[in-house]
Design a protein around this motif. Structure first.
Motif, PDB file in Angstrom:
ATOM      1  N   GLU A  42      -1.100  -0.137  -9.651  1.00  0.00           N
ATOM      2  CA  GLU A  42      -1.270   0.206 -10.983  1.00  0.00           C
ATOM      3  C   GLU A  42      -1.482  -0.660 -12.083  1.00  0.00           C
ATOM      4  N   TYR A  98       2.911   0.870  -2.089  1.00  0.00           N
ATOM      5  CA  TYR A  98       3.140   1.623  -3.077  1.00  0.00           C
ATOM      6  C   TYR A  98       4.200   2.494  -3.312  1.00  0.00           C
ATOM      7  N   HIS A 113      -8.483   0.650  -7.173  1.00  0.00           N
ATOM      8  CA  HIS A 113      -7.493   1.100  -6.050  1.00  0.00           C
ATOM      9  C   HIS A 113      -8.128   1.213  -4.767  1.00  0.00           C
TER      10      HIS A 113
END
Length: 114
Positions: free
Chosen positions: A82, A58, A42
Protein backbone atom coordinates in the motif's frame (compact mmCIF):
# COMPACT_ATOMS: atom_id res chain seq x y z
CA UNK A 1 -10.35 -6.02 -16.17
CA UNK A 2 -12.38 -3.63 -14.03
CA UNK A 3 -15.63 -4.75 -12.41
CA UNK A 4 -18.11 -2.74 -10.35
CA UNK A 5 -19.16 -4.53 -7.18
CA UNK A 6 -20.34 -2.11 -4.53
CA UNK A 7 -21.29 -4.62 -1.84
CA UNK A 8 -17.79 -5.67 -0.76
CA UNK A 9 -16.45 -2.29 0.34
CA UNK A 10 -16.50 -1.08 3.91
CA UNK A 11 -15.94 2.66 4.37
CA UNK A 12 -13.57 4.33 3.38
CA UNK A 13 -12.42 1.79 0.75
CA UNK A 14 -13.46 2.15 -2.91
CA UNK A 15 -11.15 -0.24 -4.78
CA UNK A 16 -9.73 -3.74 -4.42
CA UNK A 17 -7.46 -5.76 -6.66
CA UNK A 18 -7.64 -9.55 -6.78
CA UNK A 19 -5.55 -10.81 -9.66
CA UNK A 20 -6.49 -10.26 -12.48
CA UNK A 21 -9.50 -8.08 -11.60
CA UNK A 22 -9.81 -4.57 -10.20
CA UNK A 23 -13.07 -4.21 -8.26
CA UNK A 24 -14.43 -0.71 -7.73
CA UNK A 25 -17.33 0.55 -5.66
CA UNK A 26 -19.20 2.36 -8.43
CA UNK A 27 -19.01 2.89 -12.17
CA UNK A 28 -17.94 6.55 -11.90
CA UNK A 29 -14.64 5.41 -10.38
CA UNK A 30 -13.57 4.00 -13.77
CA UNK A 31 -12.65 7.61 -14.59
CA UNK A 32 -10.54 8.06 -11.43
CA UNK A 33 -7.06 7.78 -12.95
CA UNK A 34 -5.32 7.93 -9.58
CA UNK A 35 -7.38 5.08 -8.11
CA UNK A 36 -6.97 2.93 -11.23
CA UNK A 37 -3.22 3.58 -11.26
CA UNK A 38 -3.04 2.63 -7.56
CA UNK A 39 -4.83 -0.64 -8.28
CA UNK A 40 -2.65 -1.34 -11.35
CA UNK A 41 0.40 -1.02 -9.12
CA UNK A 42 -1.12 -3.79 -7.00
CA UNK A 43 -1.62 -5.93 -10.11
CA UNK A 44 2.10 -5.56 -10.87
CA UNK A 45 3.03 -6.42 -7.28
CA UNK A 46 0.80 -9.49 -7.32
CA UNK A 47 2.24 -10.72 -10.60
CA UNK A 48 5.77 -10.11 -9.37
CA UNK A 49 5.17 -12.34 -6.35
CA UNK A 50 3.31 -14.99 -8.34
CA UNK A 51 0.00 -13.92 -6.78
CA UNK A 52 -0.52 -16.17 -3.72
CA UNK A 53 2.65 -15.05 -1.86
CA UNK A 54 1.47 -11.44 -2.30
CA UNK A 55 -1.69 -12.15 -0.30
CA UNK A 56 0.22 -14.07 2.37
CA UNK A 57 2.77 -11.28 2.85
CA UNK A 58 0.03 -8.65 2.76
CA UNK A 59 -1.96 -10.45 5.46
CA UNK A 60 1.10 -10.94 7.68
CA UNK A 61 2.09 -7.27 7.41
CA UNK A 62 -1.48 -6.18 8.09
CA UNK A 63 -1.85 -8.37 11.19
CA UNK A 64 1.50 -7.19 12.55
CA UNK A 65 0.36 -3.62 11.88
CA UNK A 66 -2.88 -4.17 13.79
CA UNK A 67 -0.89 -5.40 16.78
CA UNK A 68 1.58 -2.51 16.48
CA UNK A 69 -0.83 0.38 15.80
CA UNK A 70 -4.07 -0.94 17.35
CA UNK A 71 -5.88 0.29 14.24
CA UNK A 72 -6.92 -1.70 11.20
CA UNK A 73 -6.80 1.40 8.99
CA UNK A 74 -3.33 2.48 10.14
CA UNK A 75 -2.16 -1.12 9.70
CA UNK A 76 -3.55 -1.09 6.14
CA UNK A 77 -1.81 2.21 5.32
CA UNK A 78 1.50 0.75 6.53
CA UNK A 79 1.51 -2.44 4.47
CA UNK A 80 4.52 -2.11 2.15
CA UNK A 81 2.41 -2.78 -0.95
CA UNK A 82 0.00 0.00 0.00
CA UNK A 83 2.80 2.39 0.82
CA UNK A 84 4.34 1.92 -2.63
CA UNK A 85 0.96 2.30 -4.33
CA UNK A 86 -0.01 5.44 -2.39
CA UNK A 87 3.44 7.01 -2.88
CA UNK A 88 3.25 6.56 -6.66
CA UNK A 89 -0.45 6.60 -7.57
CA UNK A 90 -0.24 10.19 -8.87
CA UNK A 91 2.49 9.30 -11.38
CA UNK A 92 0.84 7.88 -14.53
CA UNK A 93 4.27 6.75 -15.80
CA UNK A 94 5.32 4.96 -12.62
CA UNK A 95 4.66 1.46 -13.92
CA UNK A 96 6.78 2.17 -17.00
CA UNK A 97 9.84 3.08 -14.90
CA UNK A 98 9.21 0.92 -11.83
CA UNK A 99 11.97 -1.52 -10.94
CA UNK A 100 11.06 -5.07 -9.97
CA UNK A 101 10.46 -5.63 -6.25
CA UNK A 102 10.17 -1.88 -5.60
CA UNK A 103 7.75 -2.52 -2.74
CA UNK A 104 10.69 -3.79 -0.65
CA UNK A 105 11.94 -0.20 -0.28
CA UNK A 106 8.81 0.49 1.75
CA UNK A 107 9.53 -2.13 4.44
CA UNK A 108 12.05 0.09 6.18
CA UNK A 109 11.02 3.62 5.30
CA UNK A 110 9.03 5.81 7.71
CA UNK A 111 5.65 4.55 8.82
CA UNK A 112 2.42 6.33 8.05
CA UNK A 113 0.29 7.31 11.04
CA UNK A 114 -2.72 8.26 8.89
Amino acid sequence: MILVFKHIFPKPYVGLTLWPVIFIKDNDLRQDEILINHEKIHLKQQLELLIIPFYIIYLIEWVIGILKYRSTYTAYKNVSFEREAYANEHDPDYLKIRNPWSFTRYYTSRTSKR
